[in-house]
Scaffold this motif. Structure first.
Motif, PDB file in Angstrom:
ATOM      1  N   ALA A 145       0.945  -1.239  -0.095  1.00 57.07           N
ATOM      2  CA  ALA A 145       0.016   0.022   0.059  1.00 57.07           C
ATOM      3  C   ALA A 145       0.925   1.439   0.236  1.00 57.07           C
ATOM      4  N   GLU A 146       2.081   1.361   0.713  1.00 58.18           N
ATOM      5  CA  GLU A 146       3.110   2.339   0.795  1.00 58.18           C
ATOM      6  C   GLU A 146       3.654   2.411  -0.756  1.00 58.18           C
ATOM      7  N   GLY A 147       3.566   1.335  -1.597  1.00 56.85           N
ATOM      8  CA  GLY A 147       4.000   1.619  -2.859  1.00 56.85           C
ATOM      9  C   GLY A 147       5.300   0.712  -3.208  1.00 56.85           C
ATOM     10  N   VAL A 148       5.695   0.249  -2.197  1.00 56.66           N
ATOM     11  CA  VAL A 148       6.586  -1.063  -2.400  1.00 56.66           C
ATOM     12  C   VAL A 148       6.414  -2.173  -3.364  1.00 56.66           C
ATOM     13  N   ALA A 149       7.107  -2.423  -4.195  1.00 58.28           N
ATOM     14  CA  ALA A 149       6.881  -3.617  -5.264  1.00 58.28           C
ATOM     15  C   ALA A 149       7.484  -4.861  -4.526  1.00 58.28           C
ATOM     16  N   ILE A 150       6.561  -5.877  -4.476  1.00 61.26           N
ATOM     17  CA  ILE A 150       6.901  -7.082  -3.743  1.00 61.26           C
ATOM     18  C   ILE A 150       7.031  -8.179  -4.842  1.00 61.26           C
ATOM     19  N   ILE A 151       8.033  -9.084  -4.726  1.00 58.53           N
ATOM     20  CA  ILE A 151       7.986 -10.463  -5.286  1.00 58.53           C
ATOM     21  C   ILE A 151       7.850 -11.261  -4.068  1.00 58.53           C
ATOM     22  N   MET A 152       7.009 -12.335  -4.100  1.00 54.30           N
ATOM     23  CA  MET A 152       7.016 -13.148  -3.046  1.00 54.30           C
ATOM     24  C   MET A 152       6.956 -14.635  -3.601  1.00 54.30           C
ATOM     25  N   ILE A 153       8.089 -15.443  -3.120  1.00 55.21           N
ATOM     26  CA  ILE A 153       8.302 -16.811  -3.446  1.00 55.21           C
ATOM     27  C   ILE A 153       7.557 -17.708  -2.371  1.00 55.21           C
ATOM     28  N   SER A 154       6.857 -18.367  -2.499  1.00 63.98           N
ATOM     29  CA  SER A 154       6.100 -19.243  -1.483  1.00 63.98           C
ATOM     30  C   SER A 154       6.049 -20.667  -2.096  1.00 63.98           C
ATOM     31  N   SER A 155       6.255 -21.699  -1.409  1.00 64.92           N
ATOM     32  CA  SER A 155       5.788 -22.891  -1.631  1.00 64.92           C
ATOM     33  C   SER A 155       4.576 -23.304  -1.122  1.00 64.92           C
ATOM     34  N   GLU A 156       3.959 -22.492  -0.155  1.00 68.21           N
ATOM     35  CA  GLU A 156       2.617 -22.697   0.321  1.00 68.21           C
ATOM     36  C   GLU A 156       1.506 -22.307  -0.665  1.00 68.21           C
ATOM     37  N   LEU A 157       0.762 -23.009  -1.420  1.00 68.62           N
ATOM     38  CA  LEU A 157      -0.038 -22.356  -2.363  1.00 68.62           C
ATOM     39  C   LEU A 157      -1.186 -21.442  -1.802  1.00 68.62           C
ATOM     40  N   PRO A 158      -1.699 -21.743  -0.431  1.00 65.02           N
ATOM     41  CA  PRO A 158      -2.697 -20.785  -0.191  1.00 65.02           C
ATOM     42  C   PRO A 158      -2.219 -19.346   0.091  1.00 65.02           C
ATOM     43  N   GLU A 159      -0.810 -19.422   0.398  1.00 60.45           N
ATOM     44  CA  GLU A 159      -0.154 -18.209   0.983  1.00 60.45           C
ATOM     45  C   GLU A 159       0.038 -17.212  -0.493  1.00 60.45           C
ATOM     46  N   ILE A 160       0.413 -17.994  -1.515  1.00 57.96           N
ATOM     47  CA  ILE A 160       0.609 -17.507  -2.999  1.00 57.96           C
ATOM     48  C   ILE A 160      -0.770 -16.924  -3.490  1.00 57.96           C
ATOM     49  N   LEU A 161      -1.763 -17.778  -3.319  1.00 57.73           N
ATOM     50  CA  LEU A 161      -3.123 -17.507  -3.909  1.00 57.73           C
ATOM     51  C   LEU A 161      -3.541 -16.178  -3.036  1.00 57.73           C
ATOM     52  N   GLY A 162      -3.426 -16.187  -1.898  1.00 54.51           N
ATOM     53  CA  GLY A 162      -4.176 -15.342  -0.956  1.00 54.51           C
ATOM     54  C   GLY A 162      -3.535 -14.008  -1.098  1.00 54.51           C
ATOM     55  N   MET A 163      -2.240 -13.934  -1.294  1.00 53.18           N
ATOM     56  CA  MET A 163      -1.311 -12.642  -1.056  1.00 53.18           C
ATOM     57  C   MET A 163      -1.040 -12.077  -2.583  1.00 53.18           C
ATOM     58  N   SER A 164      -1.218 -12.822  -3.573  1.00 56.00           N
ATOM     59  CA  SER A 164      -0.455 -12.298  -4.705  1.00 56.00           C
ATOM     60  C   SER A 164      -1.478 -11.483  -5.486  1.00 56.00           C
ATOM     61  N   ASP A 165      -1.057 -10.621  -6.368  1.00 52.37           N
ATOM     62  CA  ASP A 165      -2.009  -9.913  -7.133  1.00 52.37           C
ATOM     63  C   ASP A 165      -1.757 -10.583  -8.544  1.00 52.37           C
ATOM     64  N   ARG A 166      -0.837 -10.965  -8.921  1.00 49.89           N
ATOM     65  CA  ARG A 166      -0.430 -11.818 -10.300  1.00 49.89           C
ATOM     66  C   ARG A 166       0.316 -13.010  -9.575  1.00 49.89           C
ATOM     67  N   ILE A 167       0.341 -14.097 -10.311  1.00 47.91           N
ATOM     68  CA  ILE A 167       1.279 -15.007 -10.126  1.00 47.91           C
ATOM     69  C   ILE A 167       2.013 -15.637 -11.191  1.00 47.91           C
ATOM     70  N   LEU A 168       3.443 -15.844 -11.155  1.00 49.66           N
ATOM     71  CA  LEU A 168       4.107 -16.478 -12.062  1.00 49.66           C
ATOM     72  C   LEU A 168       4.299 -17.824 -11.764  1.00 49.66           C
ATOM     73  N   VAL A 169       4.466 -18.780 -12.629  1.00 50.96           N
ATOM     74  CA  VAL A 169       4.604 -20.007 -12.128  1.00 50.96           C
ATOM     75  C   VAL A 169       6.083 -20.615 -13.042  1.00 50.96           C
ATOM     76  N   MET A 170       6.902 -21.038 -12.100  1.00 48.96           N
ATOM     77  CA  MET A 170       8.400 -21.549 -12.677  1.00 48.96           C
ATOM     78  C   MET A 170       8.314 -23.041 -12.985  1.00 48.96           C
ATOM     79  N   HIS A 171       9.001 -23.500 -13.912  1.00 55.55           N
ATOM     80  CA  HIS A 171       9.134 -24.880 -14.187  1.00 55.55           C
ATOM     81  C   HIS A 171      10.590 -25.300 -14.767  1.00 55.55           C
ATOM     82  N   GLU A 172      11.494 -25.805 -14.291  1.00 56.08           N
ATOM     83  CA  GLU A 172      12.685 -26.325 -14.670  1.00 56.08           C
ATOM     84  C   GLU A 172      13.337 -24.905 -15.166  1.00 56.08           C
TER      85      GLU A 172
END
Ligand SMILES: Nc1ncnc2c1ncn2[C@@H]1O[C@H](COP(=O)(O)OP(=O)(O)OP(=O)(O)O)[C@@H](O)[C@H]1O
Ligand SMILES: [Mg+2]
Lengths: 340, 501
Positions: free
Chosen positions: B449-476
């Motif tokens: 909200a203060e304008g910080v840009a955040i990248i959040m890596i998480s292995s907990e899917l509920p956390e990723i789903l709950g927190m992210s505005d957008r999600i990038l999924v990586m594979h290999e």
């Protein structure tokens, strides 16, 4: 109660050891000559150089490094200083400032030694940080290389017949202020400065951080290579300074000077409670360590103990101090157990 | 199995333990039946790890007794615990970094060769590989442990503890570093051990896991025993009430971002063999989730952006301007922060005080002419300890004496104090209790909200789903796809993460 005693013993072990030694030598030397002002001043004079080297070594050891080259650097820089004092400022045969008047020549010699010492230190630092050579190995190599150059410098001859104003730097006749030899003042000043640098400055904090966990420090934005480079430069400069003081003290720059000095400096640092694993240590501890070694050496000589036995005692004291330190760690662990 | 009729496999009675300045355990009891999975729950610093370290002989207890199969036992060292059939997977890793996985698994009990005192390496590698394969992990057991990812290291720890003949296995937050996939194999393994009559003490801050795997739970609060009950008799809210002693709203509070200008752009980033053509953009005020399986390269992306690892090609733009970031130092100077996933090895100087760790990355802000202003430093450290509710007797406590979750909070404190404009969170809530987790989510939202840009890596899917505005999924090592907050589901993420088209 027993716990208490142990606690005091381990917390103030080095101080207690110093007191015990002083009391013992005072009682047992003929006419208590150990405790005379003259002798006490002598002791401080004798430990000045080891204290100066110990200060640099404290920085190095806190970063989990080591510098074995300091004895050789001391000898080499002593030669550089003596040469410049006698023959003016010159680099590799090119004379820059010939025949400067004596007081200025002394300054040139001093600066020359500091610069050369710092330069050798920076080479150590580069080898250790850029080429990732283990500090023990890197400085072991530097130790023999620089010693070799010290012998080459003047065809293995000492440089003697130095001007009187240079000799004064060593704290001999005329080289005193308020009865205290100049090198002692220098050492004291450096103790104070470096104490504040280590305990109060950003750089000091980074020195501890690098020794505590290098990778975590790097990822916290600490330029770990620069910190390490800096400590070896500091060490080199101080070794250069010690070289000048030593040469001035004996009025001769000898390529054999400073043999084993690195080990004495390391001993002072370790006696003072620094950890060779890095991350832990203080300048005041190192000062106390140097004092213990100095008092021991002086007292043993006063008692007329043979040189061979002196060596044995020195080793015993170091071992004892390190055991105390181990006891402290074990005690801390036990306190957790019997806490309250 | 009626509980009254059988002798418990393990009983810890009236255990107390005090550290200087901290009463870690106060008259705590724990009973574990044969073949039971017993969950041990509590907030950060509640005393769970301490209780288990006492069982494993790593810490001596002050008072109390321990019984195995009804017989009092004396445990005074890790060796004696091991001989009694007690194995523990510590919360903080205990692997030897330069030894490979197999050597770590068999450390101290290497298979002997025919020639006396030689090791039968062939057998050791074969056995180790078999154990690892059974766990369903892809890794070569000849890889030195320091080159494994955190999750892989965790699996090596698990392999090490479970391959011993044990009666009781303690798992102190084994899942904190694992993704769903490894978690599933861990649970399979636990069920199998359970059917062999092994008792398991399972510590976790993820309550879903407790409901899935545990038979009973014991809950601690502030070093005291609060309750022991069957999992079937409890629900989530009750457990949380026991843990924190109050009601707690357990929703991830998410304020959708008012997306502003791009803060960080990564273009065609490559690191040979690790990352392939990574392109991403994070905007000011946005939380970009980075999902994927362990080893997919998420941490590597963060490290590359942060200058911790060299990159082979590609470019990074900050606020529209290309920048060269060649070291963490320069990244920090550009206003980027990285909250690393491995706090012990990369996040903290363990021997240093909470105060010193908090300020390390931003000492410049506290210094004048190179001197650190002590009053200001204490003030800053005190503020963050209070804001993040770090449980510590004083800010002078060495961080190695804090509980795992509180150590994690100190890492967060350090990066909050840098006041970065771009923050890369790598598993930020690892090992953090439910209450504190919500606080951290709130904190991330507030930063956004203060304008910080955040990248959040998480292995907990509920956390990723709950927190992210957008999600990038990586594979290999590649970005396999992008999902908006609206379209993202666990299934879609897993589909992309496992390489599905
Ligand atoms: N070696 C130690 N010295 C001093 N205090 C300690 C030590 N180990 C643990 N403590 C303190 O004891 C308390 C209990 O810590 P413990 O590690 O058991 O918590 P925990 O329940 O495992 O928490 P977490 O969920 O964060 O891992 C904490 O307040 C911690 O700071
Ligand atoms: Mg714990």
């Amino acid at each position: 109660m027993k716990e208490r005693i142990l606690r005091v013993l381990t917390d103030y072990g080095i101080v207690l050891m110093l007191i015990v030694l002083v009391v013992y030598f005072t009682i047992s030397t003929p006419n208590h000559i150990f405790i005379t002002p003259l002798n006490l001043i002598n002791i401080t004079h004798q430990i000045a150089i080891n204290t100066i080297l110990g200060i640099g070594m404290t920085f190095v050891i806190i970063t989990a490094g080591i510098d074995l080259s300091v004895g050789s650097v001391l000898a080499y820089c002593g030669l550089v200083a003596a040469d410049m004092v006698k023959h003016g400022l010159h680099i590799g045969g090119v004379t820059i400032l010939p025949n400067t008047p004596v007081p200025l020549a002394v300054l040139e010699g001093l600066l020359g030694a500091l610069v050369v010492g710092g330069f050798i230190g920076s080479l150590n630092g580069v080898v250790i940080t850029k080429f990732k050579v283990n500090p023990f190995i890197a400085t072991l190599a530097a130790m023999t290389i620089v010693r070799g150059f010290a012998f080459i410098y003047n065809n293995s001859y000492p440089i003697s017949n130095l001007p009187n104003s240079f000799d004064k730097l060593g704290g001999g006749v005329g080289g005193r202020f308020m009865h205290i030899p100049y090198p002692v003042w220098v050492a004291l000043l450096l103790v104070v400065i470096s104490h504040f640098v280590l305990s109060r400055t950003r750089f000091g904090r980074q020195v501890y951080a690098v020794g505590g966990n290098e990778e975590a420090s790097r990822l916290s934005g600490v330029n770990t290579n620069r910190v390490k480079l800096m400590v070896y430069i500091i060490m080199g400069v101080l070794a250069g300074l010690a070289g000048v003081l030593q040469a001035a003290d004996v009025s001769s720059a000898d390529p054999q000077a400073g043999l084993m000095y690195e080990l004495n400096a390391i001993a002072a640092v370790v006696l003072g409670g620094s950890s060779l694993m890095g991350g832990r240590g203080t300048i005041l501890g190192t000062l106390l360590g140097a004092l213990v070694i100095g008092v021991l050496n002086n007292g043993l000589i006063m008692l007329g103990i043979s040189d061979f036995y002196q060596q044995v005692w020195r080793g015993v004291v170091i071992l004892f101090a390190v055991l105390l330190d181990q006891a402290k760690i074990a005690l801390l662990a036990r306190q957790r157990r019997v806490a309250e | 199995m009626t509980e009254e009729a059988v002798v418990p496999a393990l009983e810890m009675r009236h255990i107390s333990k005090t550290f200087p300045g901290v009463r870690a355990l106060d008259d705590v009891s724990l009973t574990v039946m044969l073949g039971e999975v017993h969950a041990l729950l509590g907030e950060n610093g509640a005393g769970k790890s301490t209780l288990m370290k006492i069982l494993a002989g790593a810490h001596p207890k002050d008072t109390g007794e321990i019984l195995l199969n009804g017989k009092p036992v004396h445990i005074d060292s890790p060796q004696s615990a091991m001989e009694l059939g007690i194995s523990i997977i510590y919360q903080e890793f205990n692997l030897v970094p330069y030894l490979n996985a197999a050597e770590n698994i068999f450390l101290g009990r290497e298979p002997r060769a025919k020639i006396p005192s030689f090791v039968d390496f062939r057998k050791m590698y074969a056995d180790a590989q078999a154990i690892i394969d059974r766990l369903g992990v892809k890794l070569n057991v000849r890889t030195p442990v320091n080159r494994l990812s955190v999750a892989q290291q965790q699996m090596v720890e698990i392999a090490k503890a479970t391959s011993r003949k044990s009666r009781v296995i303690v798992m102190d937050e084994p899942s904190a570093t694992l993704t769903e996939h490894e978690l599933a194999s861990l649970f399979t393994l636990i069920r199998q051990l359970q059917s062999e009559g092994v008792s398991i003490v399972y510590i976790s801050h993820r309550l879903e896991e407790v409901f899935e795997i545990a038979n009973r739970v014991t809950i601690l609060r502030d070093g005291r025993w609060v309750a022991t009950e069957k999992v079937a008799d409890l629900d989530r809210d009750q457990i949380i009430r026991y843990m924190v002693g109050r009601e707690l709203k357990d929703i991830i509070p998410k304020a959708p971002a008012a997306v502003k200008e791009p803060a960080l752009r990564v273009v065609h980033l490559n690191r040979t063999g690790v990352l392939h053509d990574i392109n991403l953009t994070v905007h000011c005020g946005e939380v970009l989730g980075l999902a994927g399986l362990v080893g997919a390269g998420r941490t590597e992306v963060a490290r590359a952006i942060f200058g911790a690892d060299p990159i082979d090609s590609g470019r990074i733009e900050l606020f529209g301007k290309p920048v060269r970031i060649h070291s963490p130092e320069s990244a920090i100077r550009h206003g980027i922060g990285l909250i690393t996933e491995d706090r012990k090895a990369q996040g903290l100087i363990l021997g240093m005080a909470v105060r010193e760790n908090t300020t390390l990355a931003n000492l410049a802000a506290l210094s004048r002419f190179g001197f650190v202003c002590r009053a200001k430093e204490r003030e800053a450290a005190t503020k963050y300890v209070k804001d993040l509710r770090v449980r510590t007797p004083t800010i002078e406590q060495a961080v190695q004496n804090l509980s795992g979750g509180n150590q994690q909070k100190v890492v967060l404190a350090k990066w909050l104090f840098t006041k970065s404009k771009i923050l890369l969170f790598d598993e930020p809530t690892r090992g953090i209790d439910v209450g504190a987790k919500t606080e951290i989510y709130q904190l991330i939202n507030q930063l956004a909200a203060e304008g910080v840009a955040i990248i959040m890596i998480s292995s907990e899917l509920p956390e990723i789903l709950g927190m992210s505005d957008r999600i990038l999924v990586m594979h290999e090592g590649r970005i396999a796809g992008e999902l908006s907050r609206a379209e993202a589901t666990q299934e879609k993420i897993m589909h992309l993460a496992t390489g599905g088209e």
